[in-house]
Design a protein around this motif. Structure first.
Motif, PDB file in Angstrom:
ATOM      1  N   ALA A   1       0.836  -1.203   0.000  1.00  0.00           N
ATOM      2  CA  ALA A   1       0.000   0.000   0.000  1.00  0.00           C
ATOM      3  C   ALA A   1       0.871   1.253   0.000  1.00  0.00           C
ATOM      4  CB  ALA A   1      -0.929  -0.007   1.208  1.00  0.00           C
ATOM      5  N   GLY A   2       1.930   1.222   0.798  1.00  0.00           N
ATOM      6  CA  GLY A   2       2.829   2.373   0.833  1.00  0.00           C
ATOM      7  C   GLY A   2       3.593   2.548  -0.465  1.00  0.00           C
ATOM      8  N   LYS A   3       3.978   1.450  -1.070  1.00  0.00           N
ATOM      9  CA  LYS A   3       4.754   1.514  -2.320  1.00  0.00           C
ATOM     10  C   LYS A   3       3.936   2.100  -3.455  1.00  0.00           C
ATOM     11  CE  LYS A   3       7.269  -1.583  -5.511  1.00  0.00           C
ATOM     12  NZ  LYS A   3       8.646  -1.060  -5.369  1.00  0.00           N
ATOM     13  N   THR A   4       2.652   1.762  -3.480  1.00  0.00           N
ATOM     14  CA  THR A   4       1.806   2.157  -4.607  1.00  0.00           C
ATOM     15  C   THR A   4       0.894   3.338  -4.300  1.00  0.00           C
ATOM     16  OG1 THR A   4       0.068   0.595  -3.958  1.00  0.00           O
ATOM     17  CG2 THR A   4       1.771  -0.211  -5.464  1.00  0.00           C
ATOM     18  N   GLY A   5       0.748   3.681  -3.024  1.00  0.00           N
ATOM     19  CA  GLY A   5      -0.197   4.739  -2.649  1.00  0.00           C
ATOM     20  C   GLY A   5      -1.649   4.322  -2.842  1.00  0.00           C
ATOM     21  N   ARG A   6      -1.921   3.033  -2.751  1.00  0.00           N
ATOM     22  CA  ARG A   6      -3.272   2.524  -2.999  1.00  0.00           C
ATOM     23  C   ARG A   6      -3.787   1.711  -1.815  1.00  0.00           C
ATOM     24  NH1 ARG A   6      -4.535  -0.330  -8.407  1.00  0.00           N
ATOM     25  NH2 ARG A   6      -6.566   0.099  -7.485  1.00  0.00           N
ATOM     26  N   LEU A   7      -5.096   1.787  -1.619  1.00  0.00           N
ATOM     27  CA  LEU A   7      -5.843   0.908  -0.722  1.00  0.00           C
ATOM     28  C   LEU A   7      -5.536   1.123   0.757  1.00  0.00           C
ATOM     29  CD1 LEU A   7      -5.620  -2.227  -2.983  1.00  0.00           C
ATOM     30  CD2 LEU A   7      -7.640  -0.809  -2.617  1.00  0.00           C
ATOM     31  N   LEU A   8      -4.914   2.249   1.073  1.00  0.00           N
ATOM     32  CA  LEU A   8      -4.745   2.704   2.452  1.00  0.00           C
ATOM     33  C   LEU A   8      -4.866   4.221   2.429  1.00  0.00           C
ATOM     34  CD1 LEU A   8      -4.075   1.998   5.423  1.00  0.00           C
ATOM     35  CD2 LEU A   8      -1.663   2.391   4.848  1.00  0.00           C
ATOM     36  N   PRO A   9      -5.866   4.786   3.103  1.00  0.00           N
ATOM     37  CA  PRO A   9      -6.093   6.233   3.011  1.00  0.00           C
ATOM     38  C   PRO A   9      -4.902   7.045   3.514  1.00  0.00           C
ATOM     39  CG  PRO A   9      -7.962   5.121   4.052  1.00  0.00           C
ATOM     40  CD  PRO A   9      -6.860   4.113   3.943  1.00  0.00           C
ATOM     41  N   ALA A  10      -4.753   8.217   2.959  1.00  0.00           N
ATOM     42  CA  ALA A  10      -3.684   9.124   3.403  1.00  0.00           C
ATOM     43  C   ALA A  10      -4.073   9.876   4.670  1.00  0.00           C
ATOM     44  CB  ALA A  10      -3.344  10.111   2.290  1.00  0.00           C
ATOM     45  N   GLY A  11      -5.355  10.167   4.833  1.00  0.00           N
ATOM     46  CA  GLY A  11      -5.811  10.907   6.000  1.00  0.00           C
ATOM     47  C   GLY A  11      -5.610  10.107   7.273  1.00  0.00           C
ATOM     48  N   THR A  12      -5.226  10.796   8.340  1.00  0.00           N
ATOM     49  CA  THR A  12      -4.867  10.101   9.575  1.00  0.00           C
ATOM     50  C   THR A  12      -6.026   9.290  10.147  1.00  0.00           C
ATOM     51  OG1 THR A  12      -3.233  11.800  10.107  1.00  0.00           O
ATOM     52  CG2 THR A  12      -3.977  10.397  11.917  1.00  0.00           C
ATOM     53  N   ALA A  13      -7.190   9.899  10.289  1.00  0.00           N
ATOM     54  CA  ALA A  13      -8.319   9.196  10.893  1.00  0.00           C
ATOM     55  C   ALA A  13      -8.736   7.997  10.047  1.00  0.00           C
ATOM     56  CB  ALA A  13      -9.496  10.156  11.078  1.00  0.00           C
ATOM     57  N   ALA A  14      -8.839   8.199   8.741  1.00  0.00           N
ATOM     58  CA  ALA A  14      -9.250   7.103   7.854  1.00  0.00           C
ATOM     59  C   ALA A  14      -8.201   5.993   7.827  1.00  0.00           C
ATOM     60  CB  ALA A  14      -9.500   7.642   6.449  1.00  0.00           C
ATOM     61  N   LYS A  15      -6.942   6.379   7.885  1.00  0.00           N
ATOM     62  CA  LYS A  15      -5.880   5.373   7.887  1.00  0.00           C
ATOM     63  C   LYS A  15      -5.971   4.477   9.119  1.00  0.00           C
ATOM     64  CE  LYS A  15      -1.660   6.562   8.988  1.00  0.00           C
ATOM     65  NZ  LYS A  15      -0.303   7.162   8.903  1.00  0.00           N
ATOM     66  N   TYR A  16      -6.184   5.094  10.271  1.00  0.00           N
ATOM     67  CA  TYR A  16      -6.260   4.282  11.488  1.00  0.00           C
ATOM     68  C   TYR A  16      -7.537   3.459  11.547  1.00  0.00           C
ATOM     69  CZ  TYR A  16      -1.934   6.088  13.288  1.00  0.00           C
ATOM     70  OH  TYR A  16      -0.597   6.377  13.451  1.00  0.00           O
ATOM     71  N   GLU A  17      -8.581   3.907  10.883  1.00  0.00           N
ATOM     72  CA  GLU A  17      -9.782   3.087  10.762  1.00  0.00           C
ATOM     73  C   GLU A  17      -9.462   1.796  10.016  1.00  0.00           C
ATOM     74  OE1 GLU A  17     -13.951   2.594  11.545  1.00  0.00           O
ATOM     75  OE2 GLU A  17     -12.592   4.207  12.159  1.00  0.00           O
ATOM     76  N   VAL A  18      -8.701   1.912   8.945  1.00  0.00           N
ATOM     77  CA  VAL A  18      -8.288   0.724   8.201  1.00  0.00           C
ATOM     78  C   VAL A  18      -7.351  -0.144   9.033  1.00  0.00           C
ATOM     79  CG1 VAL A  18      -6.965  -0.091   6.203  1.00  0.00           C
ATOM     80  CG2 VAL A  18      -8.608   1.774   5.935  1.00  0.00           C
ATOM     81  N   LEU A  19      -6.399   0.491   9.711  1.00  0.00           N
ATOM     82  CA  LEU A  19      -5.410  -0.278  10.460  1.00  0.00           C
ATOM     83  C   LEU A  19      -6.039  -1.079  11.589  1.00  0.00           C
ATOM     84  CD1 LEU A  19      -2.383   2.192  10.621  1.00  0.00           C
ATOM     85  CD2 LEU A  19      -2.686   0.190   9.145  1.00  0.00           C
ATOM     86  N   GLN A  20      -7.064  -0.523  12.242  1.00  0.00           N
ATOM     87  CA  GLN A  20      -7.658  -1.292  13.333  1.00  0.00           C
ATOM     88  C   GLN A  20      -8.353  -2.551  12.816  1.00  0.00           C
ATOM     89  OE1 GLN A  20     -10.598   0.873  15.576  1.00  0.00           O
ATOM     90  NE2 GLN A  20     -11.890   1.272  13.800  1.00  0.00           N
ATOM     91  N   TRP A  21      -8.960  -2.470  11.630  1.00  0.00           N
ATOM     92  CA  TRP A  21      -9.612  -3.646  11.070  1.00  0.00           C
ATOM     93  C   TRP A  21      -8.602  -4.615  10.488  1.00  0.00           C
ATOM     94  CZ3 TRP A  21     -14.267  -5.111  12.358  1.00  0.00           C
ATOM     95  CH2 TRP A  21     -15.162  -4.147  12.843  1.00  0.00           C
ATOM     96  N   LEU A  22      -7.477  -4.112  10.005  1.00  0.00           N
ATOM     97  CA  LEU A  22      -6.394  -4.999   9.593  1.00  0.00           C
ATOM     98  C   LEU A  22      -5.872  -5.775  10.802  1.00  0.00           C
ATOM     99  CD1 LEU A  22      -4.336  -6.037   7.484  1.00  0.00           C
ATOM    100  CD2 LEU A  22      -2.899  -4.063   8.089  1.00  0.00           C
ATOM    101  N   MET A  23      -5.694  -5.088  11.939  1.00  0.00           N
ATOM    102  CA  MET A  23      -5.241  -5.758  13.155  1.00  0.00           C
ATOM    103  C   MET A  23      -6.293  -6.749  13.653  1.00  0.00           C
ATOM    104  SD  MET A  23      -2.217  -4.622  13.493  1.00  0.00           S
ATOM    105  CE  MET A  23      -2.085  -4.195  11.745  1.00  0.00           C
ATOM    106  N   PHE A  24      -7.555  -6.437  13.467  1.00  0.00           N
ATOM    107  CA  PHE A  24      -8.641  -7.356  13.804  1.00  0.00           C
ATOM    108  C   PHE A  24      -8.488  -8.660  13.026  1.00  0.00           C
ATOM    109  CE2 PHE A  24     -12.913  -8.777  12.334  1.00  0.00           C
ATOM    110  CZ  PHE A  24     -13.467  -9.183  13.538  1.00  0.00           C
ATOM    111  N   GLN A  25      -8.151  -8.535  11.763  1.00  0.00           N
ATOM    112  CA  GLN A  25      -7.926  -9.756  10.977  1.00  0.00           C
ATOM    113  C   GLN A  25      -6.708 -10.508  11.488  1.00  0.00           C
ATOM    114  OE1 GLN A  25      -5.299 -10.669   8.365  1.00  0.00           O
ATOM    115  NE2 GLN A  25      -6.298 -12.620   8.775  1.00  0.00           N
ATOM    116  N   MET A  26      -5.621  -9.805  11.713  1.00  0.00           N
ATOM    117  CA  MET A  26      -4.382 -10.465  12.110  1.00  0.00           C
ATOM    118  C   MET A  26      -4.481 -11.089  13.499  1.00  0.00           C
ATOM    119  SD  MET A  26      -2.465 -10.018   9.456  1.00  0.00           S
ATOM    120  CE  MET A  26      -0.889 -10.560  10.092  1.00  0.00           C
TER     121      MET A  26
END
Length: 230
Positions: free
Chosen positions: A79-104
């Motif tokens: 996601a970092g390499k391509t700038g895709r599928l992870l929001p740039a905005g701080t709040a939106a990014k952490y929303e994604v990260l918490q659900w990624l951690m939920f999966q992991m």
């Protein structure tokens, strides 16, 4: 070109799907985990925890090669390499990260245990089967409730959180779950399954996987072989 050391498992498919979604060129190196290929020294230099997937990117940060193991870390890297599928905005990014951690932290480990005790364990232990089947149902309920109020698992946009979760739900029958009992989750699942990149991703190495009926493969995956190597 990115080298992907992988096998057709949910964690492997996460990375295959991400690469397809991002349109990055890659080459797959099969790691037959049933035969013990994950213990070969060359692979252990890339993935010291002897798990797939792992990647080598010859064009990593600052143009230098990088190798990575752990599927969640790989998703974040791509996601970092391509700038895709992870929001740039701080709040939106952490929303994604918490659900990624939920999966992991929950989806992968708990559904993996449900698979193991329901399908692969040499002894059928009623307590374990009931415990992990119930936990699978609980986690499906968490996602169903979330998707009743959200288009995608981490918000209005498709993200690495969706990519991380989807492959684990393809085997819902093995987890003691009836997908139809979770209509919002089922709608999401069916939509993700129709994505062309997802369809390509889950076909990667699909023909290589064999039913786990060989006793040697069972021992390699679940027996003392895992522990003799450390």
């Amino acid at each position: 070109m990115i080298e992907v050391y992988s096998w057709p498992t949910p964690n492997g498919h996460k990375v295959h799907i991400m690469l397809e979604e991002c349109g990055l060129p890659y080459r797959v190196i099969p790691v037959d985990i049933g035969s013990g290929a994950q213990f070969e020294p060359g692979f252990l230099t890339i993935s010291p925890n002897n798990k797939i997937p792992a990647i080598v990117d010859p064009e990593g940060p600052d143009g230098k090669p990088i190798s990575l193991f752990e599927s969640g870390a790989i998703l974040l890297y791509l996601a970092g390499k391509t700038g895709r599928l992870l929001p740039a905005g701080t709040a939106a990014k952490y929303e994604v990260l918490q659900w990624l951690m939920f999966q992991m932290g929950s989806i992968g480990p708990m559904l993996g245990q449900a698979h193991h005790f329901r399908i692969y364990a040499p002894q059928k232990i009623d307590y374990a089967i009931e415990r992990y089947s119930k936990e699978a149902g609980r986690l499906y309920g968490v996602m169903n409730k979330r998707l009743a109020a959200s288009t995608y698992i981490a918000g209005k946009d498709y993200s690495i959180a969706d990519i991380a979760i989807f492959p684990w739900l393809r085997s819902w029958k093995n987890q003691g779950v009836e997908m139809g009992d979770y209509p919002h989750l089922k709608g999401w699942f069916d939509e993700i399954a129709r994505r062309p990149a997802v369809q390509r991703g889950v076909e990667v190495l699909a023909g290589a996987r064999k039913p786990l009926i060989d006793e040697k493969a069972r021992e390699v995956l679940f027996g003392d072989t895992q522990y003799k190597r450390h």
